[in-house]
Design a protein around this motif. Structure first.
Motif, mmCIF file in Angstrom:
data_model
loop_
_atom_site.group_PDB
_atom_site.id
_atom_site.type_symbol
_atom_site.label_atom_id
_atom_site.label_comp_id
_atom_site.label_asym_id
_atom_site.label_seq_id
_atom_site.Cartn_x
_atom_site.Cartn_y
_atom_site.Cartn_z
ATOM 1 N N ASN A 73 0.812 -1.216 0.000
ATOM 2 C CA ASN A 73 0.000 0.000 0.000
ATOM 3 C C ASN A 73 0.849 1.271 0.000
ATOM 4 O OD1 ASN A 73 1.022 0.022 2.580
ATOM 5 N ND2 ASN A 73 -0.941 0.340 3.601
ATOM 6 N N ASP A 92 3.267 2.092 2.303
ATOM 7 C CA ASP A 92 3.847 2.430 3.597
ATOM 8 C C ASP A 92 5.318 2.023 3.634
ATOM 9 O OD1 ASP A 92 1.465 3.419 4.477
ATOM 10 O OD2 ASP A 92 0.931 1.669 5.695
ATOM 11 N N THR A 148 4.449 7.320 3.571
ATOM 12 C CA THR A 148 3.720 6.508 2.591
ATOM 13 C C THR A 148 3.932 7.052 1.185
ATOM 14 O OG1 THR A 148 1.998 5.934 4.208
ATOM 15 C CG2 THR A 148 1.445 5.679 1.871
ATOM 16 N N PRO A 205 2.452 7.769 -2.067
ATOM 17 C CA PRO A 205 1.064 7.877 -2.531
ATOM 18 C C PRO A 205 0.906 7.424 -3.981
ATOM 19 C CG PRO A 205 2.108 10.024 -2.567
ATOM 20 C CD PRO A 205 3.117 9.075 -1.989
ATOM 21 N N VAL A 241 -1.959 8.035 -7.129
ATOM 22 C CA VAL A 241 -3.152 8.766 -7.556
ATOM 23 C C VAL A 241 -3.569 8.299 -8.947
ATOM 24 C CG1 VAL A 241 -2.533 10.793 -6.186
ATOM 25 C CG2 VAL A 241 -1.827 10.659 -8.586
ATOM 26 N N LYS A 273 -7.618 11.513 -8.086
ATOM 27 C CA LYS A 273 -8.116 10.823 -6.899
ATOM 28 C C LYS A 273 -6.984 10.066 -6.235
ATOM 29 C CE LYS A 273 -11.424 7.307 -5.364
ATOM 30 N NZ LYS A 273 -12.468 6.336 -5.792
ATOM 31 N N LEU A 274 -6.827 10.253 -4.925
ATOM 32 C CA LEU A 274 -5.837 9.511 -4.158
ATOM 33 C C LEU A 274 -6.376 8.103 -3.913
ATOM 34 C CD1 LEU A 274 -3.197 9.437 -2.462
ATOM 35 C CD2 LEU A 274 -4.582 10.176 -0.512
ATOM 36 N N ILE A 275 -5.579 7.089 -4.271
ATOM 37 C CA ILE A 275 -5.998 5.700 -4.108
ATOM 38 C C ILE A 275 -5.511 5.186 -2.761
ATOM 39 C CG2 ILE A 275 -5.971 3.390 -5.096
ATOM 40 C CD1 ILE A 275 -7.315 5.590 -6.809
ATOM 41 N N GLU A 276 -6.445 4.787 -1.929
ATOM 42 C CA GLU A 276 -6.118 4.296 -0.596
ATOM 43 C C GLU A 276 -6.429 2.803 -0.491
ATOM 44 O OE1 GLU A 276 -6.816 8.207 2.152
ATOM 45 O OE2 GLU A 276 -8.599 7.050 1.590
ATOM 46 N N ASP A 277 -5.777 2.165 0.464
ATOM 47 C CA ASP A 277 -6.014 0.735 0.721
ATOM 48 C C ASP A 277 -5.806 -0.120 -0.529
ATOM 49 O OD1 ASP A 277 -6.719 1.347 3.372
ATOM 50 O OD2 ASP A 277 -8.788 1.756 2.779
ATOM 51 N N HIS A 278 -4.830 0.257 -1.327
ATOM 52 C CA HIS A 278 -4.526 -0.523 -2.528
ATOM 53 C C HIS A 278 -3.386 -1.505 -2.233
ATOM 54 C CE1 HIS A 278 -0.677 1.471 -3.295
ATOM 55 N NE2 HIS A 278 -1.270 2.578 -2.851
ATOM 56 N N LYS A 279 -3.144 -2.385 -3.184
ATOM 57 C CA LYS A 279 -2.014 -3.309 -3.096
ATOM 58 C C LYS A 279 -1.244 -3.260 -4.407
ATOM 59 C CE LYS A 279 -4.210 -6.483 0.186
ATOM 60 N NZ LYS A 279 -4.606 -7.893 0.455
#
Length: 238
Positions: A134, A136, A152, A154, A156, A182-188
């Motif tokens: 993600n 981190d 982290t 980031p 997008v 758009k910021l992509i969160e909780d991705h892998k």
């Protein structure tokens, strides 16, 4: 007859210009075969109602293959999107080239010296650097120690990534055509110890150049033939 010949010359001239444009993009693609995260650019034909051809630039946004480097600071994006970076002048740009390094102040930077994200400091004395899927980033002072969070990386995404403007250095800037970010969160989508290769198909690019060259030669020959016919028509009228 003269009008028809002139029309043929106009169409052939337009088509020839398109072919030279296509050749420029094809050679640009081949020149970037070793560029990390490079996306192939296509110049697709569009035929107008009068039979003339013009080109539309399209970018192939498919993800390239993962290349192992064993460098802990190297990452590959395995999902759509871009990593925001900040130039020394404060400009926000976007890249998929994850071949990162650390500057003298300990900040994670790109090959062009831009800060990754808003600034991630890596402890140069750490025995291990871990970058999660993600984004981190953690460092281990010693292998047996608990990890310390450094920041982290980031990721997008844009509504229309083809609308981004290439500014060189394997970086892009946002435009109105790119749409909302758009910021992509909780991705892998991040993979450590490697980089994303160019998504070019070398054989297809070489074949494309051969086809374009053949088309240019054929169009040039047609224009010469039309010119001869035009001169003959002028002589007849005289």
């Amino acid at each position: 007859m003269a009008y028809n010949l002139q029309g043929m010359v106009r169409k052939a001239s337009t088509n020839l210009t398109v072919e030279f444009d296509r050749l420029a993009y094809a050679t640009q693609n081949i020149a970037n075969i070793q560029t990390n995260g490079y996306k192939a650019v296509r110049f697709e034909d569009v035929i107008d109602a009068d039979g003339s051809v013009h080109g539309v630039e399209r970018t192939d946004t498919r993800t390239g293959e993962y290349l192992i480097t064993n460098n802990p600071l190297d990452i590959a994006l395995q999902c759509p999107g871009y990593i925001p970076v900040t130039t020394p002048q404060g400009e926000i740009r976007y890249t998929r080239d994850g071949a990162f390094t650390v500057n003298k102040d300990g900040y994670l930077i790109t090959k062009t010296g831009d800060l990754v994200g808003s600034g991630i400091i890596i402890d140069s004395t750490a025995e291990k650097i871990e970058i999660k899927e993600n984004g981190d980033v953690f460092t281990y002072k010693r292998l047996q120690d608990e990890p310390e969070y450094s920041g982290t990386i980031p990721v997008v995404q844009f509504q229309n990534p083809e609308g981004l403007k290439d500014v060189g250095g394997n970086e892009f800037i946002a435009t109105e055509n790119a749409g909302a970010m758009k910021l992509i969160e909780d991705h892998k989508g991040i993979k450590q110890y490697g980089v994303e290769r160019s998504n070019l198909d070398v054989l297809s690019e070489v074949y494309m150049v051969s086809r374009i060259n053949a088309s240019i030669l054929a169009t040039t020959s047609l224009m010469k033939a039309v010119d001869q016919m035009y001169q003959q028509a002028i002589n007849i009228t005289e």
